[in-house]
Write a protein that holds these residues in place. Structure first.
Motif, PDB file in Angstrom:
ATOM      1  N   PHE A 192      22.657   4.964   4.740  1.00 14.84           N
ATOM      2  CA  PHE A 192      23.808   4.154   5.142  1.00 14.84           C
ATOM      3  C   PHE A 192      23.784   3.713   6.605  1.00 14.84           C
ATOM      4  CE2 PHE A 192      25.286   7.276   1.922  1.00 14.84           C
ATOM      5  CZ  PHE A 192      25.465   6.384   0.871  1.00 14.84           C
ATOM      6  N   GLY A 193      22.787   4.148   7.358  1.00  9.21           N
ATOM      7  CA  GLY A 193      22.759   3.821   8.781  1.00  9.21           C
ATOM      8  C   GLY A 193      23.887   4.503   9.547  1.00  9.21           C
ATOM      9  N   PHE A 194      24.374   5.628   9.030  1.00 13.28           N
ATOM     10  CA  PHE A 194      25.499   6.350   9.626  1.00 13.28           C
ATOM     11  C   PHE A 194      25.011   7.660  10.217  1.00 13.28           C
ATOM     12  CE2 PHE A 194      28.942   9.523   9.162  1.00 13.28           C
ATOM     13  CZ  PHE A 194      29.853   8.952  10.032  1.00 13.28           C
ATOM     14  N   ASP A 195      25.239   7.851  11.499  1.00 17.88           N
ATOM     15  CA  ASP A 195      24.820   9.066  12.202  1.00 17.88           C
ATOM     16  C   ASP A 195      26.032   9.986  12.322  1.00 17.88           C
ATOM     17  OD1 ASP A 195      23.840  11.034  13.853  1.00 17.88           O
ATOM     18  OD2 ASP A 195      23.023   9.646  15.341  1.00 17.88           O
ATOM     19  N   LEU A 196      26.086  11.006  11.475  1.00 14.67           N
ATOM     20  CA  LEU A 196      27.219  11.927  11.443  1.00 14.67           C
ATOM     21  C   LEU A 196      27.369  12.682  12.758  1.00 14.67           C
ATOM     22  CD1 LEU A 196      29.490  13.193   9.746  1.00 14.67           C
ATOM     23  CD2 LEU A 196      27.837  14.889   8.967  1.00 14.67           C
ATOM     24  N   VAL A 197      26.264  13.090  13.359  1.00 12.87           N
ATOM     25  CA  VAL A 197      26.336  13.821  14.628  1.00 12.87           C
ATOM     26  C   VAL A 197      26.961  12.942  15.701  1.00 12.87           C
ATOM     27  CG1 VAL A 197      25.001  14.926  16.455  1.00 12.87           C
ATOM     28  CG2 VAL A 197      24.432  15.360  14.074  1.00 12.87           C
ATOM     29  N   ALA A 198      26.548  11.684  15.785  1.00 20.00           N
ATOM     30  CA  ALA A 198      27.127  10.775  16.779  1.00 20.00           C
ATOM     31  C   ALA A 198      28.616  10.576  16.518  1.00 20.00           C
ATOM     32  CB  ALA A 198      26.401   9.435  16.764  1.00 20.00           C
ATOM     33  N   ALA A 199      28.995  10.478  15.252  1.00 20.50           N
ATOM     34  CA  ALA A 199      30.406  10.279  14.917  1.00 20.50           C
ATOM     35  C   ALA A 199      31.240  11.499  15.273  1.00 20.50           C
ATOM     36  CB  ALA A 199      30.552   9.953  13.432  1.00 20.50           C
ATOM     37  N   VAL A 200      30.738  12.688  14.971  1.00 21.31           N
ATOM     38  CA  VAL A 200      31.493  13.915  15.216  1.00 21.31           C
ATOM     39  C   VAL A 200      31.585  14.217  16.709  1.00 21.31           C
ATOM     40  CG1 VAL A 200      31.468  16.420  14.869  1.00 21.31           C
ATOM     41  CG2 VAL A 200      31.021  14.891  12.954  1.00 21.31           C
ATOM     42  N   THR A 201      30.537  13.923  17.455  1.00 18.68           N
ATOM     43  CA  THR A 201      30.520  14.239  18.884  1.00 18.68           C
ATOM     44  C   THR A 201      31.001  13.078  19.745  1.00 18.68           C
ATOM     45  OG1 THR A 201      28.218  13.556  19.106  1.00 18.68           O
ATOM     46  CG2 THR A 201      28.628  15.884  18.605  1.00 18.68           C
ATOM     47  N   THR A 202      31.550  12.069  19.123  1.00 15.24           N
ATOM     48  CA  THR A 202      32.056  10.857  19.791  1.00 15.24           C
ATOM     49  C   THR A 202      31.021  10.204  20.696  1.00 15.24           C
ATOM     50  OG1 THR A 202      33.099  12.048  21.640  1.00 15.24           O
ATOM     51  CG2 THR A 202      34.452  11.659  19.685  1.00 15.24           C
ATOM     52  N   ALA A 203      29.759  10.288  20.284  1.00 11.90           N
ATOM     53  CA  ALA A 203      28.700   9.638  21.060  1.00 11.90           C
ATOM     54  C   ALA A 203      28.756   8.123  20.880  1.00 11.90           C
ATOM     55  CB  ALA A 203      27.331  10.161  20.630  1.00 11.90           C
ATOM     56  N   GLY A 204      29.407   7.673  19.828  1.00  7.69           N
ATOM     57  CA  GLY A 204      29.524   6.235  19.608  1.00  7.69           C
ATOM     58  C   GLY A 204      28.711   5.793  18.418  1.00  7.69           C
ATOM     59  N   ARG A 205      28.061   4.658  18.586  1.00  3.21           N
ATOM     60  CA  ARG A 205      27.287   4.082  17.494  1.00  3.21           C
ATOM     61  C   ARG A 205      25.965   4.813  17.297  1.00  3.21           C
ATOM     62  NH1 ARG A 205      26.501  -1.806  19.075  1.00  3.21           N
ATOM     63  NH2 ARG A 205      26.203  -0.798  21.056  1.00  3.21           N
ATOM     64  N   PHE A 206      25.310   4.490  16.194  1.00  4.27           N
ATOM     65  CA  PHE A 206      24.024   5.082  15.852  1.00  4.27           C
ATOM     66  C   PHE A 206      23.045   4.927  17.011  1.00  4.27           C
ATOM     67  CE2 PHE A 206      19.704   4.566  14.218  1.00  4.27           C
ATOM     68  CZ  PHE A 206      19.540   5.800  13.628  1.00  4.27           C
ATOM     69  N   THR A 236      23.786   8.648  22.497  1.00  2.00           N
ATOM     70  CA  THR A 236      23.922  10.090  22.670  1.00  2.00           C
ATOM     71  C   THR A 236      24.808  10.393  23.872  1.00  2.00           C
ATOM     72  OG1 THR A 236      21.961  10.243  24.064  1.00  2.00           O
ATOM     73  CG2 THR A 236      21.647  10.588  21.696  1.00  2.00           C
ATOM     74  N   ASN A 237      25.337  11.582  23.862  1.00  2.00           N
ATOM     75  CA  ASN A 237      26.012  12.140  25.028  1.00  2.00           C
ATOM     76  C   ASN A 237      25.530  13.581  25.137  1.00  2.00           C
ATOM     77  OD1 ASN A 237      27.494  13.620  23.136  1.00  2.00           O
ATOM     78  ND2 ASN A 237      29.303  12.334  23.319  1.00  2.00           N
ATOM     79  N   LEU A 238      26.035  14.313  26.091  1.00  2.00           N
ATOM     80  CA  LEU A 238      25.559  15.682  26.296  1.00  2.00           C
ATOM     81  C   LEU A 238      25.774  16.538  25.051  1.00  2.00           C
ATOM     82  CD1 LEU A 238      24.347  17.845  28.114  1.00  2.00           C
ATOM     83  CD2 LEU A 238      26.654  18.324  28.944  1.00  2.00           C
ATOM     84  N   VAL A 239      26.944  16.420  24.439  1.00  2.00           N
ATOM     85  CA  VAL A 239      27.256  17.246  23.262  1.00  2.00           C
ATOM     86  C   VAL A 239      26.330  16.909  22.105  1.00  2.00           C
ATOM     87  CG1 VAL A 239      29.043  17.841  21.580  1.00  2.00           C
ATOM     88  CG2 VAL A 239      29.656  17.501  23.973  1.00  2.00           C
ATOM     89  N   SER A 240      26.121  15.626  21.826  1.00  2.00           N
ATOM     90  CA  SER A 240      25.248  15.261  20.708  1.00  2.00           C
ATOM     91  C   SER A 240      23.813  15.696  20.969  1.00  2.00           C
ATOM     92  CB  SER A 240      25.318  13.757  20.425  1.00  2.00           C
ATOM     93  OG  SER A 240      24.781  13.008  21.491  1.00  2.00           O
ATOM     94  N   ARG A 241      23.363  15.614  22.208  1.00  2.00           N
ATOM     95  CA  ARG A 241      22.000  16.061  22.528  1.00  2.00           C
ATOM     96  C   ARG A 241      21.851  17.553  22.302  1.00  2.00           C
ATOM     97  NH1 ARG A 241      18.900  12.512  26.481  1.00  2.00           N
ATOM     98  NH2 ARG A 241      17.795  14.455  26.740  1.00  2.00           N
ATOM     99  N   VAL A 242      22.866  18.334  22.671  1.00  2.00           N
ATOM    100  CA  VAL A 242      22.826  19.779  22.434  1.00  2.00           C
ATOM    101  C   VAL A 242      22.786  20.056  20.937  1.00  2.00           C
ATOM    102  CG1 VAL A 242      24.161  21.919  22.644  1.00  2.00           C
ATOM    103  CG2 VAL A 242      23.908  20.413  24.617  1.00  2.00           C
ATOM    104  N   VAL A 243      23.594  19.322  20.165  1.00  2.00           N
ATOM    105  CA  VAL A 243      23.597  19.503  18.708  1.00  2.00           C
ATOM    106  C   VAL A 243      22.223  19.181  18.135  1.00  2.00           C
ATOM    107  CG1 VAL A 243      24.548  18.617  16.531  1.00  2.00           C
ATOM    108  CG2 VAL A 243      26.078  19.135  18.446  1.00  2.00           C
ATOM    109  N   TYR A 244      21.618  18.083  18.575  1.00  2.00           N
ATOM    110  CA  TYR A 244      20.287  17.724  18.076  1.00  2.00           C
ATOM    111  C   TYR A 244      19.251  18.788  18.434  1.00  2.00           C
ATOM    112  CZ  TYR A 244      21.910  13.011  16.927  1.00  2.00           C
ATOM    113  OH  TYR A 244      22.557  11.944  16.369  1.00  2.00           O
ATOM    114  N   VAL A 245      19.330  19.353  19.627  1.00  2.00           N
ATOM    115  CA  VAL A 245      18.387  20.406  20.024  1.00  2.00           C
ATOM    116  C   VAL A 245      18.582  21.648  19.157  1.00  2.00           C
ATOM    117  CG1 VAL A 245      17.786  22.011  21.888  1.00  2.00           C
ATOM    118  CG2 VAL A 245      18.054  19.580  22.372  1.00  2.00           C
ATOM    119  N   ILE A 246      19.830  22.036  18.916  1.00  2.00           N
ATOM    120  CA  ILE A 246      20.106  23.191  18.057  1.00  2.00           C
ATOM    121  C   ILE A 246      19.564  22.962  16.656  1.00  2.00           C
ATOM    122  CG2 ILE A 246      21.964  24.485  16.924  1.00  2.00           C
ATOM    123  CD1 ILE A 246      23.557  24.130  19.569  1.00  2.00           C
TER     124      ILE A 246
END
Length: 65
Positions: free
Chosen positions: A22-36, A39-49
């Motif tokens: 669907f072209g939908f990035d759930l991590v970006a949506a949940v961490t309010t990083a914005g569009r697909f 990234t922001n600091l929170v989304s980057r930490v989530v991706y690393v985890i």
């Protein structure tokens, strides 16, 4: 701990499935990083985890073969 790694890796797999279908990035949506792709600091930490959990899940699964 092994179970947690597998669950987190599965969440990452579901996110990639959503991206592919669907072209939908759930991590970006949940961490309010914005569009697909944004990234922001929170989304980057989530991706690393999620990445660490994926490696740990591979180790667990390979030990069980």
């Amino acid at each position: 701990m092994e179970g947690l790694a597998i669950v987190v890796a599965a969440i990452g797999a579901i996110n990639w499935g959503l991206v592919g279908l669907f072209g939908f990035d759930l991590v970006a949506a949940v961490t309010t990083a914005g569009r697909f792709g944004e990234t922001n600091l929170v989304s980057r930490v989530v991706y690393v985890i999620i990445g660490i959990a994926g490696v740990a899940a591979l180790v667990v699964l390979s030990a069980n073969i």
